[in-house]
Design a protein around this motif. Structure first.
Motif, PDB file in Angstrom:
ATOM      1  N   ALA A 147      31.455  56.430  83.340  1.00 19.13           N
ATOM      2  CA  ALA A 147      31.557  55.017  82.955  1.00 19.13           C
ATOM      3  C   ALA A 147      30.870  54.788  81.612  1.00 19.13           C
ATOM      4  O   ALA A 147      31.375  54.082  80.735  1.00 19.13           O
ATOM      5  CB  ALA A 147      30.944  54.138  84.032  1.00 19.13           C
ATOM      6  N   GLN A 148      29.709  55.416  81.460  1.00 17.01           N
ATOM      7  CA  GLN A 148      28.975  55.323  80.202  1.00 17.01           C
ATOM      8  C   GLN A 148      29.789  55.953  79.072  1.00 17.01           C
ATOM      9  O   GLN A 148      29.828  55.438  77.948  1.00 17.01           O
ATOM     10  CB  GLN A 148      27.660  56.090  80.379  1.00 17.01           C
ATOM     11  N   VAL A 199      33.040  56.248  78.607  1.00 13.66           N
ATOM     12  CA  VAL A 199      34.134  55.411  78.097  1.00 13.66           C
ATOM     13  C   VAL A 199      33.588  54.375  77.131  1.00 13.66           C
ATOM     14  O   VAL A 199      34.145  54.175  76.029  1.00 13.66           O
ATOM     15  CB  VAL A 199      34.885  54.729  79.259  1.00 13.66           C
ATOM     16  N   GLU A 200      32.500  53.728  77.485  1.00 10.65           N
ATOM     17  CA  GLU A 200      31.941  52.690  76.625  1.00 10.65           C
ATOM     18  C   GLU A 200      31.436  53.268  75.307  1.00 10.65           C
ATOM     19  O   GLU A 200      31.617  52.675  74.242  1.00 10.65           O
ATOM     20  CB  GLU A 200      30.800  51.969  77.355  1.00 10.65           C
ATOM     21  N   LEU A 254      34.488  54.255  73.075  1.00 11.91           N
ATOM     22  CA  LEU A 254      35.107  53.044  72.528  1.00 11.91           C
ATOM     23  C   LEU A 254      34.258  52.445  71.420  1.00 11.91           C
ATOM     24  O   LEU A 254      34.765  52.028  70.376  1.00 11.91           O
ATOM     25  CB  LEU A 254      35.327  52.021  73.634  1.00 11.91           C
ATOM     26  N   ASN A 255      32.954  52.384  71.634  1.00 12.23           N
ATOM     27  CA  ASN A 255      32.080  51.843  70.599  1.00 12.23           C
ATOM     28  C   ASN A 255      32.127  52.697  69.343  1.00 12.23           C
ATOM     29  O   ASN A 255      32.226  52.194  68.217  1.00 12.23           O
ATOM     30  CB  ASN A 255      30.649  51.734  71.118  1.00 12.23           C
ATOM     31  N   SER A 294      34.268  49.919  67.149  1.00 13.70           N
ATOM     32  CA  SER A 294      33.405  48.803  66.755  1.00 13.70           C
ATOM     33  C   SER A 294      33.517  48.501  65.267  1.00 13.70           C
ATOM     34  O   SER A 294      33.441  47.345  64.850  1.00 13.70           O
ATOM     35  CB  SER A 294      31.944  49.073  67.140  1.00 13.70           C
ATOM     36  N   ALA A 334      41.984  53.543  77.889  1.00 15.02           N
ATOM     37  CA  ALA A 334      41.041  52.603  77.276  1.00 15.02           C
ATOM     38  C   ALA A 334      41.189  52.593  75.759  1.00 15.02           C
ATOM     39  O   ALA A 334      41.156  51.526  75.120  1.00 15.02           O
ATOM     40  CB  ALA A 334      39.610  52.972  77.670  1.00 15.02           C
ATOM     41  N   SER A 357      26.180  56.357  70.867  1.00 19.97           N
ATOM     42  CA  SER A 357      27.292  56.266  69.931  1.00 19.97           C
ATOM     43  C   SER A 357      26.933  56.845  68.573  1.00 19.97           C
ATOM     44  O   SER A 357      25.783  56.743  68.106  1.00 19.97           O
ATOM     45  CB  SER A 357      27.693  54.790  69.776  1.00 19.97           C
TER      46      SER A 357
END
Length: 432
Positions: free
Chosen positions: A251-252, A254-255, A258-259, A263, A291, A384
């Motif tokens: 879960a971490q 994916v975030e 994406l960031n 971003s 995603a 990130s």
């Protein structure tokens, strides 16, 4: 307000640029002696002057934006070029943040007392004159100027034609603020009016310019590296990688991916490649690809990830060597599947620009190996790539992010704009 002198009639571009560099050299001498209080007063004067000139700055920037749109400049580059009142206020606030940072000049790097009683100290001192060549980022004009001043250096700027109207006003404002506190205006100068030929003269101003920092795209940086006789620190090209290990918190992960990609995709610390462990190919990879796709990212996929994308009904295109090597500057990413952290490191070693790489894993053996084996300026663990930034690192603004190994590596803040001097303190000592 004293403006930068224009090129006298009858002089060549080389002569005009060398004259600017000579004035910068002269201006660097009082800066070398300036106290922190004097330099900080100059920075606060610059911040105040920028705020007072907001209307002029925004109007000049509007000229650049109109010209850029007419020339077909892409939307993401126009966004990097844009200055509105809020961004001008942020530029002024960043100047005050640099003023609040410790002064690196005079810091004792190391020291000792020899058996014969001689005392040795290695101190940070200013470089002297910096030459900085950069592209369509008018905020960089101020960032670079204040970092140079705070570290006791003069700077010669070449900001590129896309932001020339903005940069002209910003340099005028900075020079006027310097004079208001008794420092020489020629501590900050620009050679924008001399165009590409002026850059060539700056690159060969050895003896007048002590260090060159190119900040921009690969073509700009390579031109500086090829042609310069002045020492150069390479910065900026960011082919950054994220490796998702089998042990990652998914879960971490994916975030974070994406960031790192979405971003701000146009900047050098955005991720350009994601590598996923083969143990995650069946379940996690389709989730990650979906995603990215839903975030508008174009997928350039190797065979395994292409199969995962098609099985999930997602559009993707076969990856090429050009994709693995690319700094996309937009919503595109290369995706690959690897069998181990060792394979991920091998892939990175082949394609990286040595900017920033991230490993997402909970297995400490994986993270330790990745950190030891990857040879890049910054290695992130469960974070990130977007954190590679002078402001995020607490350095204030940055002159650039060095991707080479000599003198400075990673975000270049105040300390990286200094060199050192050894002081040898004796009491009648002679060598026998």
């Amino acid at each position: 307000m004293t403006l930068a002198p224009v090129q006298p009639a009858g002089t060549t571009v080389d002569e005009a640029v060398l004259a600017v560099c000579r004035r910068a050299k002269v201006a660097s001498r009082p800066l070398r002696l300036a106290s922190r209080a004097t330099k900080d007063a100059a920075l606060h004067a610059i911040a105040d002057a920028i705020e007072a000139a907001t209307e002029r700055i925004v109007a000049a920037n509007g000229e650049d934006l109109v010209r850029g749109a007419a020339d077909g400049t892409s939307p993401h580059l126009l966004d990097r070029l844009r200055l509105d009142p809020q961004r001008v206020a942020a530029v002024a606030a960043a100047v005050r943040e640099v003023a609040a940072l410790p002064d690196p000049v005079g810091e004792v790097v190391r020291g000792s007392t020899l058996p014969n009683g001689l005392r040795l100290r290695q101190l940070r001192v200013p470089m002297g004159v910096l030459g900085v060549v950069y592209e369509a980022r008018p905020n960089v004009t101020v960032d670079v100027a204040v970092l140079a001043l705070k570290s006791g250096n003069a700077v010669v700027l070449r900001g590129g034609s896309a932001a020339q109207s903005s940069n002209t006003v910003l340099v005028e404002v900075v020079r006027g603020a310097l004079e208001s506190v008794g420092l020489p205006a020629d501590a900050v100068t620009s050679i924008d009016e001399h165009g590409r030929d002026g850059v060539g003269a700056l690159l060969t101003a050895r003896g007048l310019v002590d260090l060159l920092v190119p900040r921009g795209g690969a073509d700009l940086i390579q031109r500086v590296v090829r042609e310069a006789t002045v020492p150069v620190i390479e910065t900026g090209v960011g082919n950054c990688h994220v490796y998702v290990d089998a042990s990652a918190d998914l879960a971490q992960a994916v975030e974070i991916v994406l960031n790192a990609k979405t971003s701000r995709p146009s900047v050098c610390n955005a991720a350009e490649t994601v590598l996923v462990h083969s143990a995650l190919a069946a379940d996690f990879l389709p989730t990650l690809l979906r995603a990215l796709h839903e975030a508008g990212v174009v997928l350039h996929a190797d065979a395994a990830s292409l199969a995962a994308a098609r099985a999930a009904g997602l559009p993707a295109q076969p990856v090429t060597d050009e994709d693995w090597a690319a700094e996309f500057h937009g919503l595109e990413i290369a995706v690959g599947v690897v069998d181990s952290v060792q394979d991920a490191v091998e892939h990175i070693a082949r394609w990286t620009s040595a900017h920033t790489e991230a490993v997402l894993a909970t297995d400490v053996r994986v993270t330790d190996y990745f950190c030891a084996a990857v040879d890049s300026a910054v290695v992130a663990v469960n974070a990130s790539t977007r954190f590679t930034d002078g402001g995020e690192f607490g350095l204030g603004a940055e002159v650039g992010i060095s991707t080479q190994k000599l003198h400075a590596r990673g975000p270049m803040g105040l300390a990286e704009l200094t060199t050192t001097t050894w002081q040898v303190l004796g009491d009648g000592h002679v060598r026998v």
